[in-house]
Scaffold this motif. Sequence first.
Motif, PDB file in Angstrom:
ATOM      1  N   THR A  15      -9.446   0.054  -5.926  1.00 56.06           N
ATOM      2  CA  THR A  15      -8.671   1.219  -5.490  1.00 56.06           C
ATOM      3  C   THR A  15      -7.514   1.416  -6.453  1.00 56.06           C
ATOM      4  O   THR A  15      -7.155   0.495  -7.214  1.00 56.06           O
ATOM      5  CB  THR A  15      -8.127   0.996  -4.060  1.00 56.06           C
ATOM      6  N   SER A  69       2.654   9.486  -1.446  1.00 53.74           N
ATOM      7  CA  SER A  69       1.445   9.491  -2.276  1.00 53.74           C
ATOM      8  C   SER A  69       1.890   9.217  -3.697  1.00 53.74           C
ATOM      9  O   SER A  69       2.262  10.133  -4.446  1.00 53.74           O
ATOM     10  CB  SER A  69       0.737  10.845  -2.174  1.00 53.74           C
ATOM     11  N   GLU A  74      -0.911   7.384   0.877  1.00 56.31           N
ATOM     12  CA  GLU A  74      -1.621   8.502   0.236  1.00 56.31           C
ATOM     13  C   GLU A  74      -1.427   9.779   1.051  1.00 56.31           C
ATOM     14  O   GLU A  74      -2.301  10.628   1.138  1.00 56.31           O
ATOM     15  CB  GLU A  74      -3.109   8.198   0.034  1.00 56.31           C
ATOM     16  N   GLY A 122      -0.769   3.363  -6.129  1.00 54.22           N
ATOM     17  CA  GLY A 122      -0.448   4.459  -7.028  1.00 54.22           C
ATOM     18  C   GLY A 122       0.282   4.015  -8.283  1.00 54.22           C
ATOM     19  O   GLY A 122       1.039   3.042  -8.269  1.00 54.22           O
ATOM     20  N   CYS A 178      -4.580   2.311  -5.133  1.00 52.92           N
ATOM     21  CA  CYS A 178      -3.463   2.098  -4.212  1.00 52.92           C
ATOM     22  C   CYS A 178      -2.620   0.904  -4.680  1.00 52.92           C
ATOM     23  O   CYS A 178      -3.183  -0.126  -5.053  1.00 52.92           O
ATOM     24  CB  CYS A 178      -4.026   1.858  -2.814  1.00 52.92           C
ATOM     25  N   THR A 223     -12.252   9.647   0.279  1.00 50.75           N
ATOM     26  CA  THR A 223     -12.306  10.820  -0.583  1.00 50.75           C
ATOM     27  C   THR A 223     -13.695  10.926  -1.215  1.00 50.75           C
ATOM     28  O   THR A 223     -14.254   9.927  -1.656  1.00 50.75           O
ATOM     29  CB  THR A 223     -11.242  10.720  -1.687  1.00 50.75           C
ATOM     30  N   THR A 282      -6.252  11.672   6.283  1.00 47.90           N
ATOM     31  CA  THR A 282      -6.144  10.902   5.045  1.00 47.90           C
ATOM     32  C   THR A 282      -6.681   9.483   5.196  1.00 47.90           C
ATOM     33  O   THR A 282      -6.830   8.769   4.218  1.00 47.90           O
ATOM     34  CB  THR A 282      -4.677  10.840   4.570  1.00 47.90           C
ATOM     35  N   HIS A 332       0.837  -1.193   0.000  1.00 47.62           N
ATOM     36  CA  HIS A 332       0.000   0.000   0.000  1.00 47.62           C
ATOM     37  C   HIS A 332       0.876   1.248   0.000  1.00 47.62           C
ATOM     38  O   HIS A 332       2.052   1.196   0.367  1.00 47.62           O
ATOM     39  CB  HIS A 332      -0.857   0.060   1.274  1.00 47.62           C
ATOM     40  N   HIS A 333       0.276   2.381  -0.366  1.00 49.86           N
ATOM     41  CA  HIS A 333       0.903   3.667  -0.045  1.00 49.86           C
ATOM     42  C   HIS A 333       0.000   4.372   0.951  1.00 49.86           C
ATOM     43  O   HIS A 333      -1.202   4.085   1.049  1.00 49.86           O
ATOM     44  CB  HIS A 333       1.161   4.509  -1.292  1.00 49.86           C
ATOM     45  N   ARG A 336      -8.194  17.370  -2.318  1.00 45.68           N
ATOM     46  CA  ARG A 336      -9.221  16.356  -2.075  1.00 45.68           C
ATOM     47  C   ARG A 336     -10.168  16.781  -0.953  1.00 45.68           C
ATOM     48  O   ARG A 336      -9.732  17.397   0.021  1.00 45.68           O
ATOM     49  CB  ARG A 336      -8.588  15.014  -1.685  1.00 45.68           C
TER      50      ARG A 336
END
Length: 250
Positions: A128, A89, A28, A132, A130, A192, A188, A25-26, A181
């Motif tokens: 998602t 992100s 974000e 990125g 994610c 969103t 975060t 994951h990141h 956002r």
Amino acid sequence: MNIIETNLKFGALSTRKSTKRAILHHAEASKCTAEDIHRWHKQNGWSGAGYHFLVRKDGTIYRLRPENAVGSHAKGSNSDSIGICFEGSYMTETMPQAQINAGRELLGYLKGKYGFSKVQAHRDVCSTNCPGTNFPFTEIAGATATASAPTTTPAPTPTPAPSGPSYRAGTVYTLLADHLRVRTGPGTGYATKSRKQLTVNARGHAYSNGTLKKGTRVTCKDVRKVGSDIWIKIPSGWIAAYYGGKNYVG
């Protein structure tokens, strides 16, 4: 490899019966700490940080959720996986080499310890983007299993963060950044909002993905400080006013 023990306090957790894969994951978030993630996830009503590890941009690795516990990072895929979050992100940023190296080293250790070879991106198992489009997935996921054991150290005592600028409810502010956002809550870790979820007025100042345009005037309804960051509530939801040491609203 060194893993920093955070000793975060969790609610009820269950033990993972098998470990067959890792999911990447990141955050974000361009800048975040283990404590930030833990707080965001607790605000979601979870037991605490849903990931097992956080790899920061400088290459430091932090333990979040206990390694043997079922995570809360990829719905439907938590029971047999380890979740690894990378600070940053990576829809827009480029990952530093130190972070890539640390991610490879961590994955090599986990592959060797548990005997799995399967590594997935969050987007492979959930709807998602994610972690990125700029996330160097192949380079990190291709790490070779190793038998080396990590060293561990306690988390360093954090230094006080600057207080940041002052915002007041009832004041009209201007967005200083583009593509800002709008979220359902102050942080975060909250979802969103899409364009259709914004107020009619906000839609006139938003891009098709729901992010707001630079120069948009917004009315502050509430202010919430999250660590060193400041979030303000506008009629459409919550936006980051001061984040990672940078002003986004002024």
